[in-house]
Design a protein around this motif. Sequence first.
Motif, PDB file in Angstrom:
ATOM      1  N   PRO B   7      -8.815  -5.721 -25.037  1.00 41.04           N
ATOM      2  CA  PRO B   7      -9.131  -5.591 -23.280  1.00 41.04           C
ATOM      3  C   PRO B   7      -7.941  -5.995 -22.451  1.00 41.04           C
ATOM      4  CG  PRO B   7     -11.191  -6.256 -24.623  1.00 41.04           C
ATOM      5  CD  PRO B   7      -9.686  -6.414 -25.667  1.00 41.04           C
ATOM      6  N   ASP B  31     -21.641  -3.859 -20.597  1.00 42.09           N
ATOM      7  CA  ASP B  31     -20.649  -4.725 -20.487  1.00 42.09           C
ATOM      8  C   ASP B  31     -19.151  -3.882 -20.292  1.00 42.09           C
ATOM      9  OD1 ASP B  31     -22.201  -6.835 -20.275  1.00 42.09           O
ATOM     10  OD2 ASP B  31     -21.977  -7.148 -22.560  1.00 42.09           O
ATOM     11  N   SER B  32     -18.975  -2.658 -20.939  1.00 42.32           N
ATOM     12  CA  SER B  32     -17.648  -2.108 -21.053  1.00 42.32           C
ATOM     13  C   SER B  32     -17.150  -1.838 -19.512  1.00 42.32           C
ATOM     14  CB  SER B  32     -17.908  -1.188 -21.951  1.00 42.32           C
ATOM     15  OG  SER B  32     -18.272   0.126 -21.417  1.00 42.32           O
TER      16      SER B  32
END
Lengths: 291, 223
Positions: B7, B31-32
């Motif tokens: 990320p 969360d993404s």
Amino acid sequence: MNNGPLLFLGIFASVATSFWMLLFAPQVQIGRQQASVIELTGERYPAVRSGAASQGAEVYRSLGCVECHSQQVRQTGANFELWLAEPGTNRPVLAATLVRLNLASAVEADKLLEKAPVKLRSALGSIEARMLAAQLTNDDAKAEAVLATLGPDIQRGWGKRLTVTQDYLGDYPVQIGNLRVGPDLANYGARSPGAGVILAHLYAPQKTMPGSMMPPYRFLFTTRRINQGEKPTLPLDVAPGYDVVPSPEAESLAAYLGSLRAETPLPEAPVPAPPTKAAPATNAPAATPAP
Amino acid sequence: MTKPNQPSSQRGKAGKPSPVPATRPASGSADSEPSVQRNPVPPLLVLLLAGVMYWGSMYVIEFGGEADARVHYPYPSYKYIEGLVPPKGDAAAIAKGQAVYAQICMGCHQADGNGATAQNAPPLAGSEWVLAKDPARIIRIVLHGLSGPIKVKDKDWGAGQMVAWKDALDNEQIASVLTYVRNSWGNKAPVVNAEFVKTVREETKDHPGYMTVADLEKVTLKE
């Protein structure tokens, strides 16, 4: 965008590199090129155009001549020719050498010597031509390896050598052209038959050059009925019964066209110089008419 | 190349707050968030790039004219162009003569060989004295100098004086400078060889003072 500055630097570097290569480097190299003095003749090249001729350049520009005429002779290469410049006195030996080197058959050799200066071979490499020339040169016979420039433009008689940057030093703007509807004019002054014929060509292109696609530029001339016994201004009788008088624009355009010549040998663009007959032959004429 | 699927927010600038507002509805798992990923450059692209760079440098080498502004297509280099024009006549002697001329003669006869009225120096370019096929007279002028009026190119030159060079220049130098003068500025005459200068030097060993036109005219020229 996370890597903005890096991306910017990358793009800047690529643009700057190509800018440097394409624009700035040539500007550094030839941007300040000066007219040179030809060592052999002591003349300035390119020669400064006369007032009429530089006005003619503007007429050329305003009439859009550049749309159909280029001013650049292109060359595709160069090789050598072998020329016999002087046959000298010891002809039997020279004829034997010619036969030995396969440059002439035994029958032709004597006739060939009579014709000197004569071209013996073309399309030779530099070393080959010079070696042959050295073998043919003896005490008073002289053979030369002569440069030959190649290319369709040169074959058409549009020039003797390629056009180089120096040829355009006197021009602003450089009217190099990009289309050849008509012939190339880089050396028009060198091959043109004089101002009178140039003017006649501007008035009636098809009269001087049958089949020409050039439009007539009659608005550059005034016509008046010719009086008995008067001679017309222009040659070739372009308008029977009328006298065609060129305007100052036509005169200056003709002067400009006559000033176009890019044939001076330059260090960067050598011109072929085949040997010429030095003096008129003192012996009997070589060719007698056949009965 | 960095590791894939990492990320972006975890690289570099660690403590930076996420620009995405917290109130934004999450897509997928809680969360993404959308992120840019780094992938390795495809090997084929690297190969293509290498190929293009190779072709580019080959092109520059072949058509670049060695980055010399005097070289135009189709000539590959300036050296090649120079090789096309064989040195005519005695090129080496002419080059040597040019150096001597620049050092000694140019002051009066000028760089263009047209002479100067102020110094009473007649022109050498196109002068019939210079261009005579037999250099016997002009060698005498250089050796012993010249005094008094001389007619050059239909113009009378007054009572100027040219210095004698017989002690300053050797036969070779005189021969080469004369060869240069006889083959410059449109002049064209046979080369002068040092042997001949030597003979003339011997012949005129006892000549007193400067040459004059009268002295020179006594010398018969061989055709």
